[in-house]
Design a protein around this motif. Structure first.
Motif, PDB file in Angstrom:
ATOM      1  N   HIS A 107     -21.772  21.312 -56.598  1.00 20.27           N
ATOM      2  CA  HIS A 107     -21.014  21.464 -55.347  1.00 20.27           C
ATOM      3  C   HIS A 107     -20.945  22.936 -54.944  1.00 20.27           C
ATOM      4  CE1 HIS A 107     -19.789  17.402 -54.483  1.00 20.27           C
ATOM      5  NE2 HIS A 107     -19.289  17.220 -55.697  1.00 20.27           N
ATOM      6  N   LEU A 108     -20.560  23.784 -55.878  1.00 16.75           N
ATOM      7  CA  LEU A 108     -20.389  25.208 -55.545  1.00 16.75           C
ATOM      8  C   LEU A 108     -21.700  25.831 -55.091  1.00 16.75           C
ATOM      9  CD1 LEU A 108     -18.040  26.510 -58.419  1.00 16.75           C
ATOM     10  CD2 LEU A 108     -17.401  25.460 -56.234  1.00 16.75           C
ATOM     11  N   ALA A 109     -22.777  25.476 -55.767  1.00 16.53           N
ATOM     12  CA  ALA A 109     -24.080  26.042 -55.410  1.00 16.53           C
ATOM     13  C   ALA A 109     -24.469  25.673 -53.982  1.00 16.53           C
ATOM     14  CB  ALA A 109     -25.156  25.564 -56.400  1.00 16.53           C
ATOM     15  N   ASN A 110     -23.868  24.597 -53.469  1.00 15.56           N
ATOM     16  CA  ASN A 110     -24.135  24.147 -52.099  1.00 15.56           C
ATOM     17  C   ASN A 110     -22.969  24.422 -51.140  1.00 15.56           C
ATOM     18  OD1 ASN A 110     -26.876  22.736 -52.180  1.00 15.56           O
ATOM     19  ND2 ASN A 110     -25.869  21.965 -54.014  1.00 15.56           N
ATOM     20  N   ARG A 111     -22.134  25.340 -51.521  1.00 15.81           N
ATOM     21  CA  ARG A 111     -20.976  25.744 -50.702  1.00 15.81           C
ATOM     22  C   ARG A 111     -20.073  24.579 -50.328  1.00 15.81           C
ATOM     23  NH1 ARG A 111     -21.529  31.621 -47.911  1.00 15.81           N
ATOM     24  NH2 ARG A 111     -22.979  32.418 -49.453  1.00 15.81           N
ATOM     25  N   ARG A 112     -19.869  23.690 -51.298  1.00 15.75           N
ATOM     26  CA  ARG A 112     -18.835  22.663 -51.142  1.00 15.75           C
ATOM     27  C   ARG A 112     -17.793  22.918 -52.212  1.00 15.75           C
ATOM     28  NH1 ARG A 112     -23.562  19.343 -51.047  1.00 15.75           N
ATOM     29  NH2 ARG A 112     -23.145  18.950 -53.259  1.00 15.75           N
ATOM     30  N   PHE A 113     -16.546  23.081 -51.820  1.00 16.63           N
ATOM     31  CA  PHE A 113     -15.513  23.306 -52.820  1.00 16.63           C
ATOM     32  C   PHE A 113     -14.790  22.000 -53.105  1.00 16.63           C
ATOM     33  CE2 PHE A 113     -11.803  24.778 -54.992  1.00 16.63           C
ATOM     34  CZ  PHE A 113     -12.327  25.789 -55.775  1.00 16.63           C
ATOM     35  N   PRO A 114     -14.882  21.499 -54.360  1.00 12.80           N
ATOM     36  CA  PRO A 114     -14.211  20.240 -54.685  1.00 12.80           C
ATOM     37  C   PRO A 114     -12.706  20.485 -54.824  1.00 12.80           C
ATOM     38  CG  PRO A 114     -15.808  20.866 -56.400  1.00 12.80           C
ATOM     39  CD  PRO A 114     -15.594  22.055 -55.524  1.00 12.80           C
ATOM     40  N   ALA A 115     -11.918  19.761 -54.050  1.00 12.80           N
ATOM     41  CA  ALA A 115     -10.463  19.922 -54.104  1.00 12.80           C
ATOM     42  C   ALA A 115      -9.824  18.621 -54.551  1.00 12.80           C
ATOM     43  CB  ALA A 115      -9.936  20.306 -52.722  1.00 12.80           C
ATOM     44  N   GLY A 116      -8.883  18.742 -55.472  1.00 10.70           N
ATOM     45  CA  GLY A 116      -8.129  17.570 -55.913  1.00 10.70           C
ATOM     46  C   GLY A 116      -7.490  16.904 -54.707  1.00 10.70           C
ATOM     47  N   GLN A 117      -7.631  15.581 -54.620  1.00 13.88           N
ATOM     48  CA  GLN A 117      -7.086  14.841 -53.469  1.00 13.88           C
ATOM     49  C   GLN A 117      -5.574  14.671 -53.611  1.00 13.88           C
ATOM     50  OE1 GLN A 117      -5.742  11.579 -53.779  1.00 13.88           O
ATOM     51  NE2 GLN A 117      -5.501  11.169 -51.591  1.00 13.88           N
ATOM     52  N   PHE A 118      -5.106  14.645 -54.865  1.00 14.11           N
ATOM     53  CA  PHE A 118      -3.693  14.312 -55.126  1.00 14.11           C
ATOM     54  C   PHE A 118      -2.808  15.563 -55.101  1.00 14.11           C
ATOM     55  CE2 PHE A 118      -5.341  15.922 -59.013  1.00 14.11           C
ATOM     56  CZ  PHE A 118      -4.256  16.459 -59.701  1.00 14.11           C
ATOM     57  N   ILE A 119      -1.511  15.342 -55.017  1.00 15.08           N
ATOM     58  CA  ILE A 119      -0.567  16.466 -55.125  1.00 15.08           C
ATOM     59  C   ILE A 119       0.347  16.247 -56.333  1.00 15.08           C
ATOM     60  CG2 ILE A 119       1.184  15.489 -53.527  1.00 15.08           C
ATOM     61  CD1 ILE A 119       1.247  18.592 -52.465  1.00 15.08           C
ATOM     62  N   ARG A 120       0.736  17.341 -56.958  1.00 18.22           N
ATOM     63  CA  ARG A 120       1.568  17.273 -58.166  1.00 18.22           C
ATOM     64  C   ARG A 120       2.891  16.545 -57.913  1.00 18.22           C
ATOM     65  NH1 ARG A 120       1.815  23.690 -58.493  1.00 18.22           N
ATOM     66  NH2 ARG A 120      -0.185  23.302 -57.498  1.00 18.22           N
ATOM     67  N   LYS A 121       3.456  16.027 -58.975  1.00 18.61           N
ATOM     68  CA  LYS A 121       4.756  15.345 -58.898  1.00 18.61           C
ATOM     69  C   LYS A 121       5.866  16.402 -58.834  1.00 18.61           C
ATOM     70  CE  LYS A 121       3.055  11.217 -59.286  1.00 18.61           C
ATOM     71  NZ  LYS A 121       2.111  11.505 -58.183  1.00 18.61           N
ATOM     72  N   PRO A 122       6.984  16.036 -58.231  1.00 22.52           N
ATOM     73  CA  PRO A 122       8.085  17.006 -58.074  1.00 22.52           C
ATOM     74  C   PRO A 122       8.579  17.617 -59.395  1.00 22.52           C
ATOM     75  CG  PRO A 122       8.496  15.044 -56.754  1.00 22.52           C
ATOM     76  CD  PRO A 122       7.281  14.755 -57.578  1.00 22.52           C
ATOM     77  N   ASP A 123       8.357  16.960 -60.520  1.00 19.08           N
ATOM     78  CA  ASP A 123       8.797  17.561 -61.790  1.00 19.08           C
ATOM     79  C   ASP A 123       7.733  18.483 -62.393  1.00 19.08           C
ATOM     80  OD1 ASP A 123       6.976  15.641 -62.523  1.00 19.08           O
ATOM     81  OD2 ASP A 123       8.195  14.762 -64.128  1.00 19.08           O
ATOM     82  N   GLN A 124       6.629  18.733 -61.663  1.00 15.17           N
ATOM     83  CA  GLN A 124       5.594  19.654 -62.171  1.00 15.17           C
ATOM     84  C   GLN A 124       5.321  20.743 -61.144  1.00 15.17           C
ATOM     85  OE1 GLN A 124       2.312  16.738 -61.950  1.00 15.17           O
ATOM     86  NE2 GLN A 124       2.281  16.821 -64.175  1.00 15.17           N
ATOM     87  N   LEU A 125       6.348  21.164 -60.410  1.00  9.44           N
ATOM     88  CA  LEU A 125       6.101  22.115 -59.331  1.00  9.44           C
ATOM     89  C   LEU A 125       5.525  23.429 -59.839  1.00  9.44           C
ATOM     90  CD1 LEU A 125       8.942  21.839 -56.696  1.00  9.44           C
ATOM     91  CD2 LEU A 125       6.734  20.694 -56.806  1.00  9.44           C
TER      92      LEU A 125
END
Ligand code: HBI
Ligand code: FE
Length: 297
Positions: A107-125
């Motif tokens: 991905h990086l070699a092709n200028r695509r940045f993989p981003a996690g789709q999910f967001i952390r839970k409120p107890d892991q801020l």
């Protein structure tokens, strides 16, 4: 971050998990985020927006300003990518979490940045090991607006596959870790943060710059390639670029001779300080010593 060749250590790629597609990308599914998830983004975004002026480097702050990021909702990757692509050719693609090293590099070699789709839970801020949408987008996207960082991360993707074949990925991964993730840069008005792992963490944004505990050492490629890092806590040493342009040279050099020299030299533990180091701040080491239950010797 780990250097396994098949599957990441954490999260979704445990035994039996089927990758969603060959390149591990998934639909962002923006409409499925809940109000509580948008609220988590808002909490994190507002906290960092207060902390970063005067701490993050000018390039991070201008990248952040120029991206279509709102304080109160998780961004749409497509909208973000359209702006980013016009500037540096990069796009953001959604992935379920950590992906295998070779998938990440491709991905990086092709200028695509993989981003996690999910967001952390409120107890892991404050702390999580698997990169989520806040770390990946808020932390990385602003610097991807910078042409030097755009070039450097692509080169890391290209170099990653070669390093893996040579069996020296650990050495290259340390360069990424101590620059893209946890780098500091010298600005005319003082040290500033550019590393995504720092700018996406409230506690580390203060610790990395202001705490007396960590070492702040001038960036030297071989030195960094020899230095192990912590994935579970604040860093014991941060490495300081003399300017972001230093990354441009790193994107262009041939790493092979460095791998040979570094393989022959002793590996360093995170807190080591060498007589040859350029010291910006010699850390007291107190933070990590206290965790180990003793004062530094
Ligand atoms: N996957 N999504 C994601 N994000 C990362 O930062 C990442 C990854 N897979 C592998 C990896 N990082 C590192 O182990 C490599 O940079 C070596
Ligand atoms: Fe990251």
């Amino acid at each position: 971050m780990n250097a396994s060749t098949t599957a990441p250590k954490h999260g979704l790629a445990e035994a039996g998990f089927q990758p969603p597609s060959a390149d591990w990308t998934i639909d962002q599914g923006w409409d499925r985020y809940t109000p509580a998830e948008h609220a988590t983004w808002k909490t994190l975004f507002e906290r960092q927006s207060r902390l970063l002026p005067g701490r993050a480097c000018d390039d991070f702050m201008s990248g952040l300003k120029d991206l279509p990021l709102r304080h109160d909702e998780i961004p749409h990757f497509e909208q973000l990518s359209d702006v980013l692509e016009k500037r540096t050719g990069w796009r953001i693609v959604a992935v379920p979490g950590l992906v295998p090293d070779e998938v990440f590099f491709d991905h990086l070699a092709n200028r695509r940045f993989p981003a996690g789709q999910f967001i952390r839970k409120p107890d892991q801020l404050d702390y999580l090991e698997e990169p989520d949408v806040f770390h990946d987008v808020f932390g990385h996207a602003p610097m991807l607006m910078n042409p030097v960082m755009a070039e450097f991360i692509q080169a890391y993707g290209q170099g990653g596959l070669r390093a893996q074949q040579l069996g020296v990925l650990d050495q290259l991964a340390r360069v990424y870790w101590y620059t893209v993730e946890f780098g500091l840069v010298q600005q005319s008005d003082g040290l500033r943060i550019y590393g995504a792992g720092i700018v996406s963490s409230a506690t580390e944004s203060v610790f990395a710059l202001e705490d007396a505990s960590p070492n702040r050492i001038g960036f030297d490629l071989e030195r960094v390639m020899r230095t192990r890092y912590r994935i579970d806590d604040f860093q014991e040493s941060y490495f300081v670029l003399h300017g972001l342009d230093e990354l441009l040279a790193l994107a262009q050099i041939e790493f092979k001779p460095y791998y040979e020299r570094v393989s022959a030299a002793p590996t360093l533990v995170p807190g080591d300080v060498l007589p040859t180091d350029e010291i910006f701040a010699r850390g007291s080491g107190r933070y990590h010593a206290a965790k180990r239950g003793k004062e530094p010797v």
